[in-house]
Design an enzyme around this catalytic site. Structure first.
Site, PDB file in Angstrom:
ATOM      1  N   LYS A   1      -8.298  30.268  23.051  1.00  0.00           N
ATOM      2  CA  LYS A   1      -7.745  30.760  21.776  1.00  0.00           C
ATOM      3  C   LYS A   1      -7.974  32.266  21.655  1.00  0.00           C
ATOM      4  O   LYS A   1      -7.485  33.019  22.471  1.00  0.00           O
ATOM      5  CB  LYS A   1      -8.397  29.986  20.623  1.00  0.00           C
ATOM      6  CG  LYS A   1      -8.509  28.484  20.853  1.00  0.00           C
ATOM      7  CD  LYS A   1      -7.163  27.777  20.819  1.00  0.00           C
ATOM      8  CE  LYS A   1      -7.220  26.346  21.337  1.00  0.00           C
ATOM      9  NZ  LYS A   1      -8.148  25.458  20.653  1.00  0.00           N
TER      10      LYS A   1
ATOM     11  N   ARG B   1     -20.271  27.428  41.622  1.00  0.00           N
ATOM     12  CA  ARG B   1     -20.394  26.416  40.561  1.00  0.00           C
ATOM     13  C   ARG B   1     -21.657  26.684  39.734  1.00  0.00           C
ATOM     14  O   ARG B   1     -21.683  26.476  38.523  1.00  0.00           O
ATOM     15  CB  ARG B   1     -20.445  25.001  41.157  1.00  0.00           C
ATOM     16  CG  ARG B   1     -20.936  23.943  40.159  1.00  0.00           C
ATOM     17  CD  ARG B   1     -20.469  22.537  40.478  1.00  0.00           C
ATOM     18  NE  ARG B   1     -20.779  22.115  41.834  1.00  0.00           N
ATOM     19  CZ  ARG B   1     -22.008  21.759  42.257  1.00  0.00           C
ATOM     20  NH1 ARG B   1     -23.035  21.785  41.449  1.00  0.00           N
ATOM     21  NH2 ARG B   1     -22.184  21.378  43.503  1.00  0.00           N
TER      22      ARG B   1
ATOM     23  N   ASP C   1     -18.516  24.613  16.048  1.00  0.00           N
ATOM     24  CA  ASP C   1     -17.340  25.002  16.834  1.00  0.00           C
ATOM     25  C   ASP C   1     -16.683  26.178  16.109  1.00  0.00           C
ATOM     26  O   ASP C   1     -16.143  26.031  15.014  1.00  0.00           O
ATOM     27  CB  ASP C   1     -16.387  23.801  16.936  1.00  0.00           C
ATOM     28  CG  ASP C   1     -15.196  24.082  17.839  1.00  0.00           C
ATOM     29  OD1 ASP C   1     -14.803  25.260  17.978  1.00  0.00           O
ATOM     30  OD2 ASP C   1     -14.644  23.110  18.391  1.00  0.00           O
TER      31      ASP C   1
ATOM     32  N   TYR D   1     -10.967  19.077  15.375  1.00  0.00           N
ATOM     33  CA  TYR D   1      -9.940  19.190  16.413  1.00  0.00           C
ATOM     34  C   TYR D   1      -9.668  17.819  17.044  1.00  0.00           C
ATOM     35  O   TYR D   1     -10.610  17.076  17.337  1.00  0.00           O
ATOM     36  CB  TYR D   1     -10.435  20.196  17.464  1.00  0.00           C
ATOM     37  CG  TYR D   1      -9.499  20.383  18.609  1.00  0.00           C
ATOM     38  CD1 TYR D   1      -8.243  20.958  18.412  1.00  0.00           C
ATOM     39  CD2 TYR D   1      -9.837  19.973  19.890  1.00  0.00           C
ATOM     40  CE1 TYR D   1      -7.367  21.114  19.470  1.00  0.00           C
ATOM     41  CE2 TYR D   1      -8.968  20.136  20.955  1.00  0.00           C
ATOM     42  CZ  TYR D   1      -7.733  20.699  20.734  1.00  0.00           C
ATOM     43  OH  TYR D   1      -6.870  20.864  21.779  1.00  0.00           O
TER      44      TYR D   1
HETATM   45  C1  LIG Z   1      -8.620  24.193  21.034  1.00  0.00           C
HETATM   46  C2  LIG Z   1      -9.865  23.758  20.436  1.00  0.00           C
HETATM   47  C3  LIG Z   1     -10.835  23.103  21.202  1.00  0.00           C
HETATM   48  C4  LIG Z   1     -10.606  22.752  22.652  1.00  0.00           C
HETATM   49  O1  LIG Z   1     -10.463  23.872  23.460  1.00  0.00           O
HETATM   50  P1  LIG Z   1      -9.617  23.844  24.837  1.00  0.00           P
HETATM   51  O2  LIG Z   1      -9.865  25.173  25.399  1.00  0.00           O
HETATM   52  O3  LIG Z   1      -8.192  23.582  24.455  1.00  0.00           O
HETATM   53  O4  LIG Z   1     -10.159  22.732  25.654  1.00  0.00           O
HETATM   54  C5  LIG Z   1     -12.012  22.749  20.587  1.00  0.00           C
HETATM   55  N1  LIG Z   1     -12.231  23.014  19.286  1.00  0.00           N
HETATM   56  C6  LIG Z   1     -11.329  23.634  18.520  1.00  0.00           C
HETATM   57  C7  LIG Z   1     -11.643  23.930  17.092  1.00  0.00           C
HETATM   58  C8  LIG Z   1     -10.117  24.034  19.064  1.00  0.00           C
HETATM   59  O5  LIG Z   1      -9.219  24.628  18.289  1.00  0.00           O
END
Ligand SMILES: *Cc1c(COP(=O)(O)O)cnc(C)c1O
Length: 380
Positions: free
Chosen positions: A196, A46, A171, A98
């Protein structure tokens, strides 16, 4: 070394006695300590794990960061980041973000933690300026935003954030570090959903925080360890494997996207098209200064909810799915899917907006598929 080489050529297992060419999955929760008083680089997965450390270093290198922290999802990373904000403090966030981020802020921070928030149009610097309060701790933006592809001026927001002594977080899940590196424009923290582009094969959830500041990195890794959301060894390995083809994938996806954008731009049933390098996009010049491509997400409207629904339903090569950035093309109606957590009255997304994530397939096949999905006896 160029990035293409760095993705492939790195020490896959420092200190491993067998010199494996692929990073071992250190599938262990505990590590034997050197003595009763401790000692050794790792003690508990962890808190630290060699497989996770290697993928974190690889992603940190791509973002131009000194530190990378891997957690179980993009949302887990955002939750660690937002853990910096204390009760009574304030955050500023983009008004087109998001759906999951919106939900975390409004349904957890606002209601359970006594943190206030101002959502603003991040393309309007005057509004950004006015949104700062004496208790503002953090400003969080996406550029291009998801899904409306609004472009934020990173350098200018960084300057405002510095002036107000707040943390500027970007982000970068939409672009990935291959196309954009917000730390170079003055951001303090970058978030990437590794679910992603970084993994790229829609087979793992993960998230990363990337930082340069020593103190901030310490604070974030304290929160991550305390809350127990560190990325698992096998998931670290999957992301590390996907990462090796990041450049190849994104270049192909961007190339395919440009061809599809050109097709959609000429299509008579498309009423509005969103892609950040389109010359008709109000932020295209700024985007081109900040990023080296438009990426693989294209949004369009048809002014006809039935037609948009039909297109999503009838495509065969595009999976109907949330998420983006995988090698397989996908299609969605964000209002009903990824952004359903945002109340209809609070978002600006048209219900006929279609979002596609372009994969690495043949662009001619993808266009032929879209063409048959557009065409029915009602809509030709
Ligand atoms: C998908 C996404 C998230 C969240 O990510 P997860 O891996 O699905 O928890 C946060 N910000 C953006 C811009 C995203 O496209």
């Amino acid at each position: 070394m160029k990035r293409e080489t760095e993705l492939i050529s790195f020490n896959p297992c420092p200190d491993d006695p067998f010199h494996a060419n692929s990073t071992p999955i250190y599938q262990t929760a505990t590590f034997a300590l050197e003595s009763a008083l401790g000692g050794g680089k790792y003690d508990y997965s962890r808190s630290g794990n060699p497989t996770r450390d290697i993928v974190s270093e690889q992603i940190a290198k791509l973002e131009g960061a000194k530190y990378g922290l891997g957690s179980t999802s993009g949302m887990a990373s955002l939750n660690v980041l937002l853990g910096l904000v204390k009760s009574g403090e304030h955050i500023i966030a983009g008004d087109d973000i998001y759906g999951g981020t919106f939900r975390l802020i409004t349904k957890r921070l606002l209601t359970h933690k006594g943190i206030t928030v101002t959502f603003i149009d991040i393309t309007d610097l005057e509004k950004v300026k006015q949104a700062f309060k004496p208790n503002t701790r953090l400003i969080l933006v996406e550029t291009p935003s998801n899904p409306l592809q609004k472009i934020a001026n990173l350098a200018q927001i960084a300057e405002l954030s510095k002036k107000h002594q707040t943390i500027f977080a970007v982000d970068n899940s939409f672009m990935s570090p291959w196309l954009q590196q917000p730390l170079n424009f003055g951001a303090d923290v970058v978030i990437n959903s590794a679910t992603k582009h970084l993994s790229g094969h829609s087979d793992v959830s993960g998230g990363f925080l990337l930082v340069n500041n020593d103190e901030l990195a310490k604070e974030l890794s304290f929160i991550q360890n305390a809350e127990g959301c560190a990325l698992a060894p096998f998931d670290s390995w999957l992301i590390l494997r996907g990462l090796k083809t990041l450049g190849l994938r994104i270049e192909r996806q961007t190339q395919n996207s440009e061809i599809i954008v050109d097709y959609l731009q000429k299509h008579k049933l498309v009423t509005k098209l969103y892609y950040p390098t389109l010359s008709s996009h109000p932020g295209s010049n700024l985007h081109k200064q900040q990023a080296s491509g438009g990426g693989n997400i294209i949004c369009f409207e048809t002014n006809n909810i039935d037609l948009s629904t039909q297109i999503v339903n009838k495509t065969e090569l595009f999976n109907i799915s949330v998420s983006f950035g995988g090698v397989h093309s996908s299609i969605s109606l964000p209002v009903n899917m990824s952004h359903a957590a945002i109340l209809k009255t609070e978002h600006q997304i048209a219900s006929d907006l279609v979002r596609i994530s372009v994969g690495i397939e043949d662009s001619g096949d993808l266009i032929a598929d879209l063409e048959q999905a557009f065409n029915t006896k009602y809509y030709t």
